[in-house]
Enzyme design. Sequence first.
Site, PDB file in Angstrom:
ATOM      1  N   ASP A   3      22.651   2.244   4.274  1.00 30.80           N
ATOM      2  CA  ASP A   3      22.536   3.182   3.158  1.00 30.80           C
ATOM      3  C   ASP A   3      21.082   3.624   3.008  1.00 30.80           C
ATOM      4  OD1 ASP A   3      22.977   4.286   0.262  1.00 30.80           O
ATOM      5  OD2 ASP A   3      24.971   3.648   0.907  1.00 30.80           O
TER       6      ASP A   3
ATOM      7  N   HIS B 137      20.820   4.829  -4.398  1.00 32.72           N
ATOM      8  CA  HIS B 137      22.195   4.796  -3.930  1.00 32.72           C
ATOM      9  C   HIS B 137      22.511   3.476  -3.238  1.00 32.72           C
ATOM     10  CE1 HIS B 137      25.686   5.984  -1.381  1.00 32.72           C
ATOM     11  NE2 HIS B 137      25.959   6.844  -2.340  1.00 32.72           N
TER      12      HIS B 137
ATOM     13  N   SER C  73      31.843   6.413  -2.409  1.00 28.80           N
ATOM     14  CA  SER C  73      30.706   5.565  -2.055  1.00 28.80           C
ATOM     15  C   SER C  73      30.769   4.227  -2.770  1.00 28.80           C
ATOM     16  CB  SER C  73      29.390   6.261  -2.438  1.00 28.80           C
ATOM     17  OG  SER C  73      29.094   7.330  -1.583  1.00 28.80           O
TER      18      SER C  73
END
Length: 461
Positions: free
Chosen positions: A203, A235, A411
Site C-alpha cells: 500500500d 491509506h 480497500s
Amino acid sequence: MSRVPTGPRAAGRRPTTIVLLLVFLLAAAVGPGAAVDAGSGSPVASAEDPVAPIDPALEDADGTVRVVVAFEPFDPVGTDGDVVAARKAHATATQASLERYAAATDGVDLEHGFWIANVAVATVDTDRTSLEDVAALENVTAVRTDDAVATAVRPNADSSDGGAETVTTDGDAYADGLDDMRVPRLWDEFDTRGEGATVAVLDSGVDADHPDLEIDGWKDFAEDPSAEPVDYDGHGTHVTGIVGAGNGSGTNLGVAPDVELLHGAVITDCEERCVGKESTVLAGIEWAIEEDADVVTMSFGWSEYRPSVIRAVENANDAGTVVVAGAGNGGDGTSISPANVYDSIAVGASATPDRVAGFSAGEEIDTDDAWGYHAPPRWPDSYVVPDVVAPGVGIESTAPGGEYDSRSGTSKAAPHVAGTVALIQSATDDHLAPAELEAVLEGTARKPDDEPDETALLNSF
C-alpha cells in the site's frame, strides 16, 4: 480461486459475494479437533514478425524512457519438483539477452528483472539506441510503458450505506466489521488471533509508531526509499490496521491482531491521489513471497484488465501465497486489476451483514473479450467477480500520528479477508495451500434474503 464460472469453458450472472462467518471457515479448515483490455492497447506480434510489439504510447518516445520488457512465459506442463525454482531459472535464462545487450550498449540500463511475471525494467535513451532493437532481442515478447497504478477512488458518502456501529459485547468493544463477521467468537472458539501466520500489506506505507500497530517487516519501493516505515498518505496505515491492529484504544480493531505484519510501500506518489508503477507492484509481490507471507493484500488497481499481473498472481499462488485484492468502487459492471484476475481473491464491500454496498464493484467477465490469448487455457469461458464481500462501509481503523478514523471502500473490505485467511492458517498446524484456503472461504458462502441468487455472503463464524 474457483470463481463462479459461466458458459461452456457456463451464462450471465451478477458477481458472487460472500460475507465472512468465521467459525464455519475454521471448522472446515481444521475440523472439530483442530492492463489493458486484450482486445485493445498492446498489439500482438505475428509468428513471422521477428520484432516484438511495442506499446503505441512509446511511438513518439524522445530521449530517455523507462520501459517494461516482457519475455516468453513459463510453461509449467511437465515440470517436476519446485515450480517456483523452475520459474526463476526460466526468467534468468530468457532475460539474459537483455542483460547482455544492456552491458554492451550505451544508452541502455537494465534496472531490475522480475521472475514473478518474467519481465524486466530498463531505461532506454532513444537518441542513442532504438526501442526496436530492444524488441528484436531473443525471447522478448513485448515492450511497454511502466504504467501507473492507483488506489481506488473513495466512494461517495451514502447515508443509505451506513456501516455497523462500534459495539460492546461482554464488556469488550469491537470495531465495525469485526462484530458483523463474528470475529470475537472465532477468537474464543479456536484460541487464535493470527499467531504464526504472516500477512504482507502492499500500500502507501504505514505509521509503525502507532500504538495499535506492530510492524514486523518493512520495505519501501519508492524512488528515494525510507529505511524506516513511513506512510506517504494514510491509506496504508488504515488498511494495515484492519488486518492486525490491537486494542490500545480500548476497541479491538484488527481481524488478526497477533499476525506477523509486513508492509511494502508500493503506492508512494501521493501528491493528489496515491499512485505507483507496475514495476513497484511486481517488486512488492516478489518481496512478500521471499518473506514467506501466507497472504498478500492489495487495495489498489488498474481500471482495466491488466494481462501483466496474470503471471504474478499465478506465480504467487504457486509459491504458497494467497493474493487478495479490492474489486474497486465503481459499482455494478466494473472491476479493477489485479482483483479481476481469475486466480486472485477479489473482494467487494458490504454495507451491512446482509447487503452489498452500492459502490462495490462487480461484473461478469467474458474471458476471451477481456483477456484474449493472455488467459491460461484452464480458465473458464466466463466468471464473476468479486469472489467474496466483507465489511467496507464506515470501517474504523488506525491513522497516522496515533490517530483513528473511519473510511469506506473495497480497500477496507480486502484486509478483512486477508486477516481472515491468516486466522484460518493460524488455526491449523498444517500449512494450507492457497487453493485449500480459498476453498474454506467458498465453503462458508450464504445467500442473504434480499440479494440476487448469485450473492453469497461470507461469514467468519
